[in-house]
Write a protein that holds these residues in place. Sequence first.
Motif, PDB file in Angstrom:
ATOM      1  N   HIS A 675       0.819  -1.212   0.000  1.00 20.36           N
ATOM      2  CA  HIS A 675       0.000   0.000   0.000  1.00 20.36           C
ATOM      3  C   HIS A 675       0.853   1.262   0.000  1.00 20.36           C
ATOM      4  CE1 HIS A 675      -3.205   2.792   1.082  1.00 20.36           C
ATOM      5  NE2 HIS A 675      -2.487   3.202   2.115  1.00 20.36           N
ATOM      6  N   GLY A 676       0.393   2.292  -0.683  1.00 20.23           N
ATOM      7  CA  GLY A 676       1.038   3.600  -0.703  1.00 20.23           C
ATOM      8  C   GLY A 676       0.341   4.483  -1.715  1.00 20.23           C
ATOM      9  N   LEU A 677      -0.028   5.691  -1.321  1.00 20.38           N
ATOM     10  CA  LEU A 677      -0.855   6.551  -2.157  1.00 20.38           C
ATOM     11  C   LEU A 677      -0.067   7.529  -3.004  1.00 20.38           C
ATOM     12  CD1 LEU A 677      -3.616   7.413   0.488  1.00 20.38           C
ATOM     13  CD2 LEU A 677      -3.699   5.650  -1.302  1.00 20.38           C
ATOM     14  N   GLY A 678       1.105   7.960  -2.541  1.00 21.22           N
ATOM     15  CA  GLY A 678       1.812   9.013  -3.255  1.00 21.22           C
ATOM     16  C   GLY A 678       0.993  10.289  -3.286  1.00 21.22           C
ATOM     17  N   TYR A 679       1.307  11.171  -4.258  1.00 29.29           N
ATOM     18  CA  TYR A 679       0.622  12.468  -4.337  1.00 29.29           C
ATOM     19  C   TYR A 679      -0.136  12.660  -5.648  1.00 29.29           C
ATOM     20  CZ  TYR A 679       2.747  14.403  -0.087  1.00 29.29           C
ATOM     21  OH  TYR A 679       3.102  14.668   1.217  1.00 29.29           O
ATOM     22  N   THR A 680      -0.403  11.582  -6.355  1.00 28.37           N
ATOM     23  CA  THR A 680      -1.213  11.712  -7.554  1.00 28.37           C
ATOM     24  C   THR A 680      -2.134  10.509  -7.665  1.00 28.37           C
ATOM     25  OG1 THR A 680      -1.133  12.225  -9.923  1.00 28.37           O
ATOM     26  CG2 THR A 680       0.475  10.614  -9.111  1.00 28.37           C
ATOM     27  N   LYS A 681      -2.904  10.431  -8.751  1.00 23.79           N
ATOM     28  CA  LYS A 681      -3.874   9.347  -8.920  1.00 23.79           C
ATOM     29  C   LYS A 681      -3.533   8.561 -10.172  1.00 23.79           C
ATOM     30  CE  LYS A 681      -7.552  11.971  -6.628  1.00 23.79           C
ATOM     31  NZ  LYS A 681      -7.387  11.227  -5.359  1.00 23.79           N
ATOM     32  N   TRP A 682      -3.913   7.279 -10.155  1.00 26.34           N
ATOM     33  CA  TRP A 682      -3.510   6.379 -11.232  1.00 26.34           C
ATOM     34  C   TRP A 682      -4.706   5.597 -11.760  1.00 26.34           C
ATOM     35  CZ3 TRP A 682       1.339   6.910 -13.029  1.00 26.34           C
ATOM     36  CH2 TRP A 682       2.256   7.567 -12.197  1.00 26.34           C
ATOM     37  N   ARG A 699       1.493  -7.208 -18.316  1.00 25.62           N
ATOM     38  CA  ARG A 699       1.587  -5.859 -18.867  1.00 25.62           C
ATOM     39  C   ARG A 699       0.260  -5.143 -18.665  1.00 25.62           C
ATOM     40  NH1 ARG A 699       1.233  -9.659 -22.509  1.00 25.62           N
ATOM     41  NH2 ARG A 699      -0.492  -9.658 -24.006  1.00 25.62           N
ATOM     42  N   VAL A 700       0.358  -3.848 -18.457  1.00 25.21           N
ATOM     43  CA  VAL A 700      -0.830  -3.045 -18.241  1.00 25.21           C
ATOM     44  C   VAL A 700      -0.504  -1.598 -18.570  1.00 25.21           C
ATOM     45  CG1 VAL A 700      -0.326  -2.619 -15.789  1.00 25.21           C
ATOM     46  CG2 VAL A 700      -2.690  -2.516 -16.596  1.00 25.21           C
ATOM     47  N   GLU A 701      -1.473  -0.899 -19.135  1.00 26.57           N
ATOM     48  CA  GLU A 701      -1.302   0.522 -19.388  1.00 26.57           C
ATOM     49  C   GLU A 701      -1.725   1.297 -18.146  1.00 26.57           C
ATOM     50  OE1 GLU A 701      -2.005   3.313 -23.136  1.00 26.57           O
ATOM     51  OE2 GLU A 701      -3.901   2.875 -22.109  1.00 26.57           O
ATOM     52  N   VAL A 702      -0.881   2.203 -17.702  1.00 26.99           N
ATOM     53  CA  VAL A 702      -1.211   3.043 -16.555  1.00 26.99           C
ATOM     54  C   VAL A 702      -1.159   4.507 -16.974  1.00 26.99           C
ATOM     55  CG1 VAL A 702      -0.382   1.385 -14.849  1.00 26.99           C
ATOM     56  CG2 VAL A 702       1.170   3.112 -15.722  1.00 26.99           C
ATOM     57  N   THR A 703      -2.045   5.291 -16.401  1.00 29.93           N
ATOM     58  CA  THR A 703      -2.134   6.719 -16.712  1.00 29.93           C
ATOM     59  C   THR A 703      -2.133   7.518 -15.420  1.00 29.93           C
ATOM     60  OG1 THR A 703      -3.442   6.251 -18.702  1.00 29.93           O
ATOM     61  CG2 THR A 703      -3.483   8.515 -17.866  1.00 29.93           C
ATOM     62  N   ASN A 704      -1.322   8.546 -15.388  1.00 29.03           N
ATOM     63  CA  ASN A 704      -1.319   9.481 -14.266  1.00 29.03           C
ATOM     64  C   ASN A 704      -2.478  10.448 -14.467  1.00 29.03           C
ATOM     65  OD1 ASN A 704      -0.882  11.511 -12.390  1.00 29.03           O
ATOM     66  ND2 ASN A 704       1.308  11.694 -12.789  1.00 29.03           N
ATOM     67  N   THR A 705      -3.564  10.257 -13.733  1.00 27.40           N
ATOM     68  CA  THR A 705      -4.757  11.086 -13.878  1.00 27.40           C
ATOM     69  C   THR A 705      -4.809  12.213 -12.856  1.00 27.40           C
ATOM     70  OG1 THR A 705      -6.036   9.579 -12.465  1.00 27.40           O
ATOM     71  CG2 THR A 705      -6.078   9.176 -14.849  1.00 27.40           C
ATOM     72  N   GLY A 706      -3.761  12.373 -12.080  1.00 32.53           N
ATOM     73  CA  GLY A 706      -3.726  13.434 -11.076  1.00 32.53           C
ATOM     74  C   GLY A 706      -3.105  14.698 -11.619  1.00 32.53           C
ATOM     75  N   GLU A 707      -2.734  15.582 -10.697  1.00 35.05           N
ATOM     76  CA  GLU A 707      -2.225  16.899 -11.062  1.00 35.05           C
ATOM     77  C   GLU A 707      -0.740  17.061 -10.801  1.00 35.05           C
ATOM     78  OE1 GLU A 707      -4.644  19.614  -8.879  1.00 35.05           O
ATOM     79  OE2 GLU A 707      -6.451  19.206 -10.078  1.00 35.05           O
ATOM     80  N   ARG A 708      -0.091  15.972 -10.347  1.00 32.50           N
ATOM     81  CA  ARG A 708       1.328  16.072 -10.008  1.00 32.50           C
ATOM     82  C   ARG A 708       2.101  14.931 -10.666  1.00 32.50           C
ATOM     83  NH1 ARG A 708       2.197  19.267  -5.345  1.00 32.50           N
ATOM     84  NH2 ARG A 708       4.214  18.229  -5.080  1.00 32.50           N
ATOM     85  N   HIS A 709       3.354  15.189 -10.962  1.00 30.43           N
ATOM     86  CA  HIS A 709       4.262  14.131 -11.410  1.00 30.43           C
ATOM     87  C   HIS A 709       4.342  13.080 -10.313  1.00 30.43           C
ATOM     88  CE1 HIS A 709       8.143  12.109 -12.078  1.00 30.43           C
ATOM     89  NE2 HIS A 709       8.028  12.465 -13.352  1.00 30.43           N
ATOM     90  N   GLY A 710       4.403  11.806 -10.698  1.00 25.47           N
ATOM     91  CA  GLY A 710       4.441  10.770  -9.674  1.00 25.47           C
ATOM     92  C   GLY A 710       5.083   9.492 -10.150  1.00 25.47           C
ATOM     93  N   ARG A 711       5.348   8.625  -9.178  1.00 29.96           N
ATOM     94  CA  ARG A 711       5.906   7.300  -9.458  1.00 29.96           C
ATOM     95  C   ARG A 711       4.906   6.246  -9.030  1.00 29.96           C
ATOM     96  NH1 ARG A 711       9.145   3.171  -6.956  1.00 29.96           N
ATOM     97  NH2 ARG A 711      10.456   2.139  -8.531  1.00 29.96           N
ATOM     98  N   GLU A 712       4.621   5.307  -9.914  1.00 25.39           N
ATOM     99  CA  GLU A 712       3.719   4.203  -9.615  1.00 25.39           C
ATOM    100  C   GLU A 712       4.513   2.906  -9.567  1.00 25.39           C
ATOM    101  OE1 GLU A 712       1.284   3.439  -8.263  1.00 25.39           O
ATOM    102  OE2 GLU A 712      -0.345   2.516  -9.365  1.00 25.39           O
TER     103      GLU A 712
END
Length: 786
Positions: A675-682, A699-712
């Motif tokens: 678990h870990g949320l970071g500062y953006t949404k995925w 394999r999976v496509e992931v998209t940063n749907t938040g407002e900040r740069h982030g690491r998933e």
Amino acid sequence: MTDLESRIDKAIEALDLPAKVRLLTGSALFALHPEPAIGLAGLVVSDGPTGVRGSEFVDGEITCLLPNATLLAQHWDPEVTREAGALLADEAANQHIHVVLGPTINLHRTPLGGRLFEAYSEDPLLTGKLAVAYVQGLQGKGISATPKHYLANESETDRFTVDSVVDERTLREVYLLPFEMAVAEANPWSLMASYNSINGTTATEHAPLIVELLKGEWGYDGLVMSDWFATRSAAASTNGGLDLVMPGPQGPWGEQLVAAVRAGEVEESTVDEHLRRLLRLADRVGAFGEEREWPEGLPAPDSPERREQLKRLAAGGMTVLKNENSALPLREGEKVALIGRHALEPVAQGGGSARVRPPHVVSMAEALDASVVDGVEVRTGETAPLPGMLRDPETGAPGIRVITRDQDGVVVDSRHRESAEIFAGDLGRFDNAASLELIAEVTRTERLRVGLRGPGAWQFTAPGVHDDVVLGAGDGPGGGVLNPPAWTVDIDLEEGARISATTPGETGMRVLGLVARRAPKPPAEVISDAVRAAREADAAVVVVGLTAEQETEGVDKTTLALPGEQDALVSAVAAVAKRTLVVVNAATPVLMPWLEDVDAVLWAGLPGQEAGAAVAAALTGEVEPAGRLVTTFPARDGDGPAWSTTPVDGKLPYAEGIAVGYRGWNEEPLFWFGHGLGYTKWQYGEAGLSVGERVESARVEVTNTGERHGREVVQVYLRPEGEPVRLIGWAGVELAPGESALVDVPCDERVQRLWDNGSWRPLPLGGEVLIARGLGDVRAKIRVGA
């Protein structure tokens, strides 16, 4: 035969039996014997794994203090542990250290384990991959790593005598896997055997694990050393595969081993094989034949380069556990109340042999623009004073003065010590003193808690105080060293007031020191001050946590509850604050009865020397705290597949088998592994698998749907039919807001096999694959097999 093996043969032939045996026990606490006749220099070893302490147990060289192992592991990135290993290699080279005693790759079997802060995770695959990179980072610069503790040493209670009872399948699939991976992929040049027994045989005599498995089946060509004072026999440990007894110069080998060889109990060829491995290690670290040249001009522990590096490593591994309505990061310009003892005195490292002496520890009060309020008392015992609390009465320099006297009371030696503690009993300058006096002046005018630490008979003096004190050593090996007892008194003192503690010299190793810190206030008074500050602020940051009393070598915890009245402090602040943000300064799980009442929780680990700067960077968003948990957090004491660390009749059954950690959870934990949320949404798109005889990749496509740069961190788990779920792979990706990427996750075959009746076979291909942000946030399920 290689040139090295030929040189080793000639060296062995040149020595008689006593000379060979002498080399197989250390020469001191952290050193090995040289032998000029064969071109062997003396090797120096140092405790790790989050700093290179050097050959002094206390008051050694100032060195970098890294974030603890779980905090590094929360990056879920082998490149981070590789970077940590390379940094530690530089620190070792600065001190001319050949061997670093780390990484610790035991598992988080139960959250009560006192030494879990040194180990990476409850998962064997994650632990193994991180360990491989750490070893490669160290050894890539010519410094030996030493994975430890081999084997089944997941708790500290009765660690010298406990018999870990573990079935063969569980040993192979879970507890041996990190060692197997390290040997196969990184070839550590040394490895450490543990104190405990495994299924009735002590680790230092365990021929099936050392001779047959490690050196035979796995083909390990490195050296196996004992943990300190762990070796109990001559013939049994020599025949059991142990290569080196530590420490020295005394030990159970020496003359006893020479006699065992001459009596036919041990073949001299066995001694030769142990010496061969020692000389091979010495060659690899540049101490056999032509000696290595040590690099110069490496960054100092307090250099801007190191400080920025260590801040980044700490902040990036911190984990956002809760963040309602984007309560974090802090808003620019808002009024912040910073509350808690840990905000003023952060716990940067755990206790025991892993402690190092950093150049500084940055507090959150120093690093964050906020009004600061002290918190409730968090300790029941004492540690060395913070830098700057005491000064030498003769020179005025920070630290203490140590005066040794002979039987007639004549001063033999008087010297300044930068830290407020000393180590006596290792053939050093304090060993032959008739008495030792530790003396210092306090540097502030206020009510202070002052006193002394260490076993022995004492006389303590301070203004208005003169007491005779007798303290016994702690239980178990190293009781007077790893967890020295303390005695204190609370008194009002003026700056310059002198405190002194005198004890007779005696045999045996002891850590001795002075105590000085601000005296704690009554909890009700402290909480009232905190509530007042919280009510007036835009955001209240409450910093709570554990201490080196709970997270330490030699002692396990009895509860996951925060010590003292910290829970009451959080609840009181949450009842009045506009936003309550909790920072937890701890490496291993704690209970959070206030979780529903607060807006955000940042898990900060033990952040090392840049602690406050790293927390401030995470709270403000300067660095994204993108960590993911490496162990499952129980909601209550007693939850989970394994709990007690207390042996029964000397035995500690690993009754949960392969269902360790998250694999064995049946109820909902407080927070799941991963678990870990970071500062953006995925957002996760369509997922797919590559499947042959096993799951080869996902394999999976992931998209940063938040407002900040982030690491998933995309995590892939396999839940086989009739078997526990297990992590089989993961991959990290960094994306800007609105950016997408197709993430390919290789899946490891070593966690898709079954140890069955003495051999490996593939797990039957069936069940489902989970693609997740953590086991509590599964984004896709794909059936595999029939």
